[in-house]
Motif scaffolding. Sequence first.
Motif, PDB file in Angstrom:
ATOM      1  N   CYS A   1     -12.613 -44.926  -8.525  1.00 34.20           N
ATOM      2  CA  CYS A   1     -14.048 -44.701  -8.304  1.00 34.20           C
ATOM      3  C   CYS A   1     -14.225 -43.782  -7.102  1.00 34.20           C
ATOM      4  N   CYS A   2     -14.947 -42.689  -7.288  1.00 29.96           N
ATOM      5  CA  CYS A   2     -15.160 -41.703  -6.223  1.00 29.96           C
ATOM      6  C   CYS A   2     -16.630 -41.299  -6.210  1.00 29.96           C
ATOM      7  N   TYR A   3     -17.289 -41.460  -5.079  1.00 29.46           N
ATOM      8  CA  TYR A   3     -18.741 -41.266  -5.012  1.00 29.46           C
ATOM      9  C   TYR A   3     -19.118 -39.800  -4.819  1.00 29.46           C
ATOM     10  N   ASN A   4     -20.084 -39.346  -5.627  1.00 28.38           N
ATOM     11  CA  ASN A   4     -20.650 -38.004  -5.514  1.00 28.38           C
ATOM     12  C   ASN A   4     -21.985 -38.132  -4.787  1.00 28.38           C
ATOM     13  N   ALA A   5     -21.999 -37.767  -3.490  1.00 28.04           N
ATOM     14  CA  ALA A   5     -23.194 -37.962  -2.671  1.00 28.04           C
ATOM     15  C   ALA A   5     -24.270 -36.928  -2.954  1.00 28.04           C
ATOM     16  N   PHE A   6     -23.904 -35.796  -3.548  1.00 31.19           N
ATOM     17  CA  PHE A   6     -24.920 -34.787  -3.882  1.00 31.19           C
ATOM     18  C   PHE A   6     -25.814 -35.282  -5.015  1.00 31.19           C
ATOM     19  N   SER A   7     -25.201 -35.772  -6.090  1.00 30.60           N
ATOM     20  CA  SER A   7     -25.948 -36.200  -7.273  1.00 30.60           C
ATOM     21  C   SER A   7     -26.170 -37.700  -7.323  1.00 30.60           C
ATOM     22  N   ARG A   8     -25.696 -38.452  -6.303  1.00 33.72           N
ATOM     23  CA  ARG A   8     -25.847 -39.904  -6.234  1.00 33.72           C
ATOM     24  C   ARG A   8     -25.260 -40.572  -7.472  1.00 33.72           C
ATOM     25  N   LEU A   9     -24.025 -40.179  -7.799  1.00 38.69           N
ATOM     26  CA  LEU A   9     -23.315 -40.736  -8.943  1.00 38.69           C
ATOM     27  C   LEU A   9     -21.940 -41.205  -8.498  1.00 38.69           C
ATOM     28  N   ASP A  10     -21.434 -42.245  -9.150  1.00 42.30           N
ATOM     29  CA  ASP A  10     -20.082 -42.715  -8.877  1.00 42.30           C
ATOM     30  C   ASP A  10     -19.181 -42.237 -10.003  1.00 42.30           C
ATOM     31  N   MET A  11     -18.293 -41.313  -9.686  1.00 46.09           N
ATOM     32  CA  MET A  11     -17.393 -40.746 -10.681  1.00 46.09           C
ATOM     33  C   MET A  11     -16.263 -41.740 -10.950  1.00 46.09           C
ATOM     34  N   ARG A  12     -15.957 -41.945 -12.222  1.00 50.01           N
ATOM     35  CA  ARG A  12     -14.955 -42.938 -12.600  1.00 50.01           C
ATOM     36  C   ARG A  12     -13.881 -42.300 -13.494  1.00 50.01           C
ATOM     37  N   VAL A  13     -12.640 -42.675 -13.254  1.00 48.71           N
ATOM     38  CA  VAL A  13     -11.517 -42.305 -14.120  1.00 48.71           C
ATOM     39  C   VAL A  13     -10.783 -43.598 -14.449  1.00 48.71           C
ATOM     40  N   GLU A  14     -10.739 -43.931 -15.739  1.00 47.04           N
ATOM     41  CA  GLU A  14     -10.129 -45.179 -16.180  1.00 47.04           C
ATOM     42  C   GLU A  14      -8.852 -44.868 -16.946  1.00 47.04           C
ATOM     43  N   VAL A  15      -7.767 -45.495 -16.521  1.00 45.02           N
ATOM     44  CA  VAL A  15      -6.458 -45.303 -17.153  1.00 45.02           C
ATOM     45  C   VAL A  15      -6.055 -46.615 -17.808  1.00 45.02           C
ATOM     46  N   LYS A  16      -5.781 -46.578 -19.120  1.00 40.60           N
ATOM     47  CA  LYS A  16      -5.386 -47.775 -19.855  1.00 40.60           C
ATOM     48  C   LYS A  16      -3.966 -47.608 -20.387  1.00 40.60           C
ATOM     49  N   ILE A  17      -3.213 -48.706 -20.343  1.00 42.88           N
ATOM     50  CA  ILE A  17      -1.830 -48.691 -20.805  1.00 42.88           C
ATOM     51  C   ILE A  17      -1.633 -49.836 -21.802  1.00 42.88           C
ATOM     52  N   PRO A  18      -1.246 -49.556 -23.041  1.00 42.22           N
ATOM     53  CA  PRO A  18      -1.189 -48.199 -23.611  1.00 42.22           C
ATOM     54  C   PRO A  18      -2.594 -47.713 -23.918  1.00 42.22           C
ATOM     55  N   GLY A  19      -2.750 -46.469 -24.091  1.00 41.46           N
ATOM     56  CA  GLY A  19      -4.070 -45.895 -24.331  1.00 41.46           C
ATOM     57  C   GLY A  19      -4.162 -44.516 -23.750  1.00 41.46           C
ATOM     58  N   GLY A  20      -5.282 -44.188 -23.156  1.00 36.42           N
ATOM     59  CA  GLY A  20      -5.475 -42.861 -22.610  1.00 36.42           C
ATOM     60  C   GLY A  20      -6.273 -42.900 -21.333  1.00 36.42           C
ATOM     61  N   VAL A  21      -6.862 -41.756 -21.011  1.00 38.94           N
ATOM     62  CA  VAL A  21      -7.646 -41.595 -19.790  1.00 38.94           C
ATOM     63  C   VAL A  21      -9.085 -41.282 -20.175  1.00 38.94           C
ATOM     64  N   GLU A  22     -10.013 -42.005 -19.588  1.00 39.05           N
ATOM     65  CA  GLU A  22     -11.436 -41.771 -19.840  1.00 39.05           C
ATOM     66  C   GLU A  22     -12.125 -41.495 -18.513  1.00 39.05           C
ATOM     67  N   SER A  23     -12.901 -40.419 -18.484  1.00 39.46           N
ATOM     68  CA  SER A  23     -13.657 -40.083 -17.271  1.00 39.46           C
ATOM     69  C   SER A  23     -15.148 -40.097 -17.584  1.00 39.46           C
TER      70      SER A  23
END
Length: 700
Positions: free
Chosen positions: A92-114
Amino acid sequence: MVVPAVPEIIEEEIESAVDSRNESLPSLRELGPPDLVHLVKQSIKSGNKQTGVYHHVTGIDASSSASLAAYVNTIIYSPNDKSSKVISGLYCCYNAFSRLDMRVEVKIPGGVESYCIDERGDKRVASDALWMETFLCGVLRAYAYADDGGGESIKKIIGVRRFDPITSTEMEHKFLDAAERLFFKGPQLGSEPEVQVPNIASNHLTTGLISYIHTTGRYTSGINLFEKLRTRDLEVSSLLARVMISADEEVQAVKLLHDAIAKLPMDYSLLDCQATFCQSKGRLDWALECAKRGVTAAPSEFGTWARLAEVYVGLEQWDLALLTLNSCPMFTYNDKDFPRMPEPAHVLLPVLRESILDEIDEPTNYDGDQVHQSLRKLHAAGYKGTFLKAYSLLTEITAKIGWDQLLRVRSQVFVMEEEYRSEKQTGSNQNVSNPNASTVALRGTPSPVINGNTKPEGHINGDTDSQADDEETLHEKHSSPKSPFSPPNSATIVDRSIEKPEHSITPEVVKSGSDSTSDAPPASAPKYTQFHNKRLCERWLDNLFMVLYEDLRIYTIWRTDMARAQSESSDYRKSAEEWEILGELAERLHHFPEAVEAYQACLRARFSPKAMKGVLRMYEEKGRNGEVLQAMIRLIAWQYRWYSEFSPALLRTVRKLIENEGAVKVRSIVQATSLPQPVLDLTHRYVELCVAFRSSGSEG
């Protein structure tokens, strides 16, 4: 390359840390909290048992989902934990310009979702523009949450890995390009607590840029950036001038300031830069005019008034300095967006093998009973923001003229409680204050009472029993058993040398018309013939005088008892925590030799990063480069011990050493130290970073 160990904070309930972050999103005000990395682990032996663990991190490249997923993968496939396996990870990484919390989810097995989460908890699509904003916010947070070497930031948030966000010139180009594109959105990020209204020249983006430039010494890159931005908005000229002055291009900076102020005569950032430069050159008469114009241009900003007060202090016009300080607009301090997390079930804080050094080990169990109660309740230690700056100015005046003279000037400038009571009871029709303090400070003409013969204030009868008890207990605890004198003698000396300040009258009391004193004036009340020329002291400044009195009282007890113990060749014993507090106290009061003495006594008892940083400043001032490096090696190792590979303050110190001595000599001095090689390699990394940025002196 050595990287800090990975702390693990184990949750009571899985994903409770993520839920807490989601709940805090609407209340975030500025740059946001450090990045959150959350993992779900599954035990290898008992397959159904899952555990949620997390830690915070700063300085990771957040320019794309791939770079964040790469960091999560380094944690997932770490060989350290062989008892469990990671089945999912979330960054979780916060974007203070747009007031959004950027998320990258990694699942095993599976893939990456942003994706990204807004303040209401709704999912949104993560675009390239949002990732660029997030990358810039990540770099700014790395500098904002970095430790200065003293350990305060590290101790505020448990389990934060701090990385250097910019380790190459290629990454620098990426950072400066993003800063150029988003520069005029900077005011959206907020500003330092001393700035009331963020603007183009004063916000978290410009603070981060200036900090980066001063840390790395990349002045040419900074000048090029601000030159391009200046063509779009002339207000950037103040930032450009500051960088030019730091780069030793003062002639061009002065010309730039002259041309810019001719076009923007009411830009307070330009005027403040000009006043600061004149101060540094000893031309306080010029600085005074610039500071006055700065106050006129921005009367609601604390910084302009503080600059004017600094100039008056330099000119030794103590009355006007106090009047100016009294006029400063004070703001409530808003701390950074520190994460608010639920109580963990367990905390694992592994030690990096390369950072192990016996002499920097600190006791994990802090015993508050080792600190005397009178040292624990020093309010000045908690001041921040505008109050910290105002208190620093007040202590600077005290260090130059003494406490007694400060009280005389105070009683000549402000209406005191005794004279207000006397004037009120005699039914005088004179006004309490005619011209206001702000006008007098700007006009620069002291009131007639300053040069008059007004009597200085005397002692007031207050409740001193608790103070006497503190003094007696403090003395009994730390004096030698062989000492023949009785504890009350020390308290008597303090009472005679440190006069307790009388309360002044605040505007609130006058407006309300209330008076808690008795109806009858004292029989021997003096006649205050120039009462109407005085000002009303703001309540916050009146409180600062009381806090300063308490600091001076404790400081005087310490020095009196210590001098007596030395004269009798007896031991003067204190705990390491108390020596550290006394060092801070002496430093606040501008008694720097005594502060170093206390810090060194603390280090003899146990290692303290705060004490070592205080001693380091003394070594730097005296040019003792060998001792500077010895202190640096230990501070850098301590930083790595607590998961921080990046401290801008320590990197700046290493860069200055390289400029003075050369990289080869610095490496040689470090290598000649009789400490474990892995510990020395941690300091070598700072030197290599300066070489990578081609800092002055890094060629040889």
